[in-house]
Design a protein around this motif. Sequence first.
Motif, PDB file in Angstrom:
ATOM      1  N   PHE A  33       0.833  -1.205   0.000  1.00 12.61           N
ATOM      2  CA  PHE A  33       0.000   0.000   0.000  1.00 12.61           C
ATOM      3  C   PHE A  33       0.868   1.256   0.000  1.00 12.61           C
ATOM      4  O   PHE A  33       0.625   2.202  -0.736  1.00 12.61           O
ATOM      5  CB  PHE A  33      -0.917  -0.028   1.217  1.00 12.61           C
ATOM      6  N   LYS A  49       4.673   0.389  -4.571  1.00 15.16           N
ATOM      7  CA  LYS A  49       3.237   0.285  -4.394  1.00 15.16           C
ATOM      8  C   LYS A  49       2.619  -0.547  -5.508  1.00 15.16           C
ATOM      9  O   LYS A  49       2.973  -0.428  -6.672  1.00 15.16           O
ATOM     10  CB  LYS A  49       2.600   1.674  -4.385  1.00 15.16           C
ATOM     11  N   ILE A 110      -9.070  -0.406  -2.917  1.00 12.54           N
ATOM     12  CA  ILE A 110      -7.734  -0.177  -3.458  1.00 12.54           C
ATOM     13  C   ILE A 110      -7.055  -1.500  -3.782  1.00 12.54           C
ATOM     14  O   ILE A 110      -6.377  -1.633  -4.809  1.00 12.54           O
ATOM     15  CB  ILE A 110      -6.883   0.644  -2.472  1.00 12.54           C
ATOM     16  N   LYS A 113      -8.427  -2.626  -7.033  1.00 12.72           N
ATOM     17  CA  LYS A 113      -7.933  -1.782  -8.115  1.00 12.72           C
ATOM     18  C   LYS A 113      -6.500  -2.156  -8.476  1.00 12.72           C
ATOM     19  O   LYS A 113      -6.159  -2.299  -9.666  1.00 12.72           O
ATOM     20  CB  LYS A 113      -7.990  -0.316  -7.692  1.00 12.72           C
ATOM     21  N   LEU A 114      -5.644  -2.343  -7.479  1.00 15.59           N
ATOM     22  CA  LEU A 114      -4.246  -2.686  -7.730  1.00 15.59           C
ATOM     23  C   LEU A 114      -4.125  -4.083  -8.337  1.00 15.59           C
ATOM     24  O   LEU A 114      -3.262  -4.325  -9.182  1.00 15.59           O
ATOM     25  CB  LEU A 114      -3.436  -2.581  -6.436  1.00 15.59           C
ATOM     26  N   THR A 254      -1.696   8.922  -0.495  1.00 12.97           N
ATOM     27  CA  THR A 254      -2.645   7.867  -0.872  1.00 12.97           C
ATOM     28  C   THR A 254      -3.872   8.429  -1.561  1.00 12.97           C
ATOM     29  O   THR A 254      -4.400   7.840  -2.503  1.00 12.97           O
ATOM     30  CB  THR A 254      -3.038   7.014   0.344  1.00 12.97           C
ATOM     31  N   GLU A 257      -2.644   9.157  -5.154  1.00 11.11           N
ATOM     32  CA  GLU A 257      -2.358   7.953  -5.931  1.00 11.11           C
ATOM     33  C   GLU A 257      -3.612   7.118  -6.176  1.00 11.11           C
ATOM     34  O   GLU A 257      -3.787   6.558  -7.253  1.00 11.11           O
ATOM     35  CB  GLU A 257      -1.299   7.109  -5.230  1.00 11.11           C
ATOM     36  N   ASP A 258      -4.464   7.024  -5.159  1.00 12.93           N
ATOM     37  CA  ASP A 258      -5.585   6.090  -5.232  1.00 12.93           C
ATOM     38  C   ASP A 258      -6.889   6.737  -5.679  1.00 12.93           C
ATOM     39  O   ASP A 258      -7.730   6.083  -6.301  1.00 12.93           O
ATOM     40  CB  ASP A 258      -5.815   5.425  -3.877  1.00 12.93           C
ATOM     41  N   LYS A 259      -7.087   7.995  -5.348  1.00 12.04           N
ATOM     42  CA  LYS A 259      -8.334   8.674  -5.677  1.00 12.04           C
ATOM     43  C   LYS A 259      -8.172   9.784  -6.702  1.00 12.04           C
ATOM     44  O   LYS A 259      -9.153  10.416  -7.094  1.00 12.04           O
ATOM     45  CB  LYS A 259      -8.967   9.255  -4.403  1.00 12.04           C
TER      46      LYS A 259
END
Length: 264
Positions: A33, A49, A110, A113-114, A254, A257-259
């Motif tokens: 993460f 990540k 997440i 998604k990854l 985060t 990167e994630d949203k």
Amino acid sequence: MEKSFLAVLLVIGSFAGIQSSWAQQLETGYCVFQVQGGAMLNDSIVLSKGMFIKAGHFLTLDEGDEVLLTDTNGVMYELKKKVIVPYTRIKRYTKKEKQGPFSFTYLKDIWKKLWDENEKQGTNIVLKSINSVSLQSPENDVSLFMREIPFVWTKPNPTGLSYFFLQEGDTKSPFKIATNGNTIVIGPQSISLKPDTTYYWSVASEPNPNPEDLEYYSFYLLGEESFEEKMKALSGVRLEFELLGLTEEQIKQTFCEDKGLCFE
């Protein structure tokens, strides 16, 4: 005939067993993460990540290394000391603080998604010209809330000029700047950007390229009210991340990167 039929059944059974074993690994695997420092996977690959840790793997951390992992259930694991940890012992490093529903839901999303991105790697090959410029930051299709926006790219000729193009929406007259570097910062002192507006940017190694040959990235510049609305929607997970001990910079990282929500 009976022997042939039995052989087919054995092959099918073996294949099903392999699928079941793989599915079980998927259900219990860990995903990176966040990572700081030079932590290694199996002493051969530097962690980053989105990497997945599966049965048979082990992690190696040195002084100053920190790794946050999550599993498919949204549980968070933290390693932050000099240690060698085999796959089977990662579960001992569950975060001690109690996680709440917001962080569980966020991390499960997440993780998926990854995993999906990991599955797609290598399936989409994009061929580019040897002289093409590679856009780096900000990422494509993100929302930004910041006074000054740094743009970064790589160029094929480190000593030559780069030509930076910025276009508001569908306008046909992009703003252009020439520079001998690979980064430029756009802010109030250089150009006035409108809040709640979509922009497109690109970089070329020649001053008047064919627009169809350019790769464009987009970003949406948030106004204060629209930014507050997005942060309100993430307020629950933000609070839980704070209670879990994530720093402000880790939370910003985060969300970006994630949203796709990047802010100062």
